[in-house]
Design a protein around this motif. Structure first.
Motif, short mmCIF file in Angstrom:
data_model
loop_
_atom_site.label_atom_id
_atom_site.label_comp_id
_atom_site.label_asym_id
_atom_site.label_seq_id
_atom_site.Cartn_x
_atom_site.Cartn_y
_atom_site.Cartn_z
N GLY A 253 57.10 10.31 20.43
CA GLY A 253 56.20 10.20 19.29
C GLY A 253 56.31 8.89 18.55
O GLY A 253 55.80 8.76 17.43
N THR A 254 56.94 7.90 19.18
CA THR A 254 57.15 6.61 18.53
C THR A 254 56.29 5.50 19.11
O THR A 254 56.43 4.34 18.72
CB THR A 254 58.63 6.20 18.65
OG1 THR A 254 58.99 6.09 20.04
CG2 THR A 254 59.52 7.23 17.98
N GLU A 458 49.70 10.21 16.02
CA GLU A 458 50.72 10.47 14.99
C GLU A 458 50.50 11.83 14.34
O GLU A 458 51.46 12.61 14.14
CB GLU A 458 50.66 9.36 13.94
CG GLU A 458 51.14 8.01 14.46
CD GLU A 458 50.97 6.90 13.43
OE1 GLU A 458 50.40 7.19 12.35
OE2 GLU A 458 51.38 5.76 13.72
N ASP A 459 49.25 12.16 14.04
CA ASP A 459 48.96 13.44 13.40
C ASP A 459 49.32 14.61 14.32
O ASP A 459 49.91 15.60 13.89
CB ASP A 459 47.48 13.52 13.01
CG ASP A 459 47.14 12.59 11.86
OD1 ASP A 459 48.07 12.12 11.18
OD2 ASP A 459 45.93 12.35 11.64
N TYR A 461 51.32 14.61 16.96
CA TYR A 461 52.75 14.68 17.28
C TYR A 461 53.52 15.33 16.15
O TYR A 461 54.37 16.20 16.36
CB TYR A 461 53.33 13.29 17.57
CG TYR A 461 54.69 13.36 18.18
CD1 TYR A 461 55.85 13.40 17.38
CD2 TYR A 461 54.88 13.40 19.55
CE1 TYR A 461 57.10 13.48 17.94
CE2 TYR A 461 56.14 13.49 20.12
CZ TYR A 461 57.24 13.53 19.31
OH TYR A 461 58.49 13.62 19.85
N GLU A 462 53.20 14.95 14.95
CA GLU A 462 53.87 15.54 13.78
C GLU A 462 53.51 17.01 13.62
O GLU A 462 54.32 17.82 13.18
CB GLU A 462 53.49 14.77 12.51
CG GLU A 462 54.03 13.35 12.48
CD GLU A 462 53.51 12.55 11.31
OE1 GLU A 462 52.69 13.12 10.55
OE2 GLU A 462 53.89 11.38 11.15
#
Length: 463
Positions: A253-254, A458-459, A461-462
């Motif tokens: 996720g990075t 990002e959304d 994955y979080e």
């Protein structure tokens, strides 16, 4: 899927393709609410009362007269017609009625809604996501009579870490570049010599000069564009011999999607030189099939079922399929593989008609029936060792392509399934559309495409 699992699948896939005739995958993957978190069993069936049942003729007798729903993601009328014929024969034999629900390109959006509501079909096509997306909703099928016939080449894609399988896998899917061989040969182009992106650019320059559209893509129905990016981005980001493999960052996720800019810049070069159809933003997928079939265009990224679709339009045209070219001289090409998009069927763990569902799966697993599914519906590689599909046009084309590029290919699980959060398939479609909007291919378009990927990655994955 972790990299180690991908290599196991790669090795097995290579063996299967070499002898799949003797030892016998529009993939879409939009948003989902399913998480990969365990399994369940059904306790409310009309006969057996437990997950598994007999799955055979004895169960069909007990289930006669019931109606089960089978939801599919077919996007071609011919596919639905074949399945309707199979269902009719099954109903005549067993007395079990099968209601075929055609979700088409909206299959995953429909499934998302139905998962959220708890109102799922009795059976459905899992389109590459039986473990990663649907596992908690499906019934383990290891006790079924056809389980021992599953080819080793697909087990890495359909089994979870405990070895449980949740689908009847009739076929394996591939995602590559379909091409009109006649068009290439008429213009002095040998597809087998296209090994790098530079080679592809040179071939497209020759075709453009001859007045032929080098490559077609569709953004209007938002399927073909995602197939393109799913194959194309893997070559730039996760191919086995890249100097920088971004796979770990993607999984953690990075990942910074700015690292994908070289891929988008190459697309921009192709767009500026007229190597794509000018109506890329509005063209329908079927019109692109027709363009390749009629020789108006040469290349099209798509899954294996596209081979049959194009062949049906022009039976006399010679077609070929090839992997995504390498991004550097001497590098590996990439070829995506997965459980079959239109031929892997799971059973809802909470169905009220478990015996009927398992009876239908056993019927589909019969060699003479499964052959129709793999040849006339999926068009991919057989995933059952009982299948002998010599003479299938699409499978012959795939075999020829695999043989032609042997030793030059990194076989990988579909990029979105291996590295992206569940739901990112739809975002690939949005990113491609962002690239082609307006003038298309500008720095602003590239920025917009990367932004779409970064923000949603990002959304999701979080989440």
């Amino acid at each position: 899927m972790k990299r180690s699992a991908m290599f196991l699948l790669t090795a097995a896939m290579g063996l299967s393709l070499a002898a799949c005739g003797k030892a016998a995958d529009d993939k879409t993957a939009d948003d989902t609410v399913a998480e990969d978190q365990g399994t369940g069993t059904n306790t409310d069936t009309e006969g057996a009362g437990q997950t598994g049942g007999s799955g055979g003729d004895e169960a069909s007798g007990a289930a006669s007269g019931v109606t089960i729903e089978y939801a599919v993601n077919y996007q071609q009328d011919a596919q639905a017609s074949v399945m309707e014929e199979i269902i009719q024969a099954f109903e005549e034999e067993t007395g079990i009625h099968v209601e075929l629900t055609l979700s088409g390109a909206d299959h995953e959006a429909v499934m998302k809604t139905r998962m959220a509501s708890g109102d799922l079909p009795d059976l459905w096509n899992t389109h590459g996501w039986s473990v990663m997306r649907y596992k908690e909703f499906l019934t383990p099928l290891n006790d079924q009579p056809w389980f021992g016939d599953i080819d080793d080449s697909v087990k890495g894609a359909v089994a979870d870490q405990d070895g449980n399988v949740y689908v009847l896998p009739i076929g394996e899917g591939t995602n590559g570049i379909i091409y009109n061989q006649d068009v290439l040969e008429d213009n002095g182009i040998d597809a087998v010599k296209i090994r790098t992106v530079d080679d592809m650019s040179a071939a497209m320059e020759t075709l453009a000069a001859a007045g032929i559209t080098p490559m077609v893509i569709s953004n209007s129905d938002k399927t073909n564009n995602a197939h393109f990016l799913d194959s194309y981005l893997a070559a730039y980001l996760t191919c086995a011999d890249l100097d920088t493999d971004h796979g770990a960052a993607l999984l953690e996720g990075t990942f910074d999607w700015e690292a994908s800019r070289p891929a988008w810049e190459q697309m921009a070069q192709w767009w500026s030189k007229g190597y794509w159809n000018v109506d890329a933003l509005s063209a329908a997928r079927d019109s692109n099939f027709s363009a390749v079939a009629n020789g108006e265009a040469a290349f099209m990224f798509f899954t294996n079922d596209g081979i049959n679709a194009i062949h049906d339009l022009a039976p006399d045209a010679a077609l070929g399929v090839m992997p995504m070219p390498a991004t550097k001289d001497g590098g590996l090409m990439t070829w995506g593989v997965s459980e079959g998009n239109n031929s892997c069927i799971g059973v809802w763990k909470d169905t009220e008609h478990m015996d009927a569902c398992l009876s239908f799966l056993s019927y589909l697993a019969r060699p003479e029936v499964a052959k129709r599914v793999i040849v006339e519906i999926e068009g991919g590689i057989p995933a059952l060792t009982t299948l002998d599909v010599e003479g299938s046009y699409s499978i012959d084309v795939i075999r020829e392509g695999q043989a032609a590029f042997a030793g030059k290919v990194d076989y990988v699980t579909y990029f979105d399934q291996a590295y992206l959060p569940s739901g990112m398939w739809g975002i690939l479609k949005e990113a491609a559309s962002a690239f082609f909007e307006g003038e298309g291919g500008t720095e602003q378009n590239i920025d917009a495409a990367i932004r779409v990927l970064q923000e949603n990655y990002e959304d999701m994955y979080e989440g």
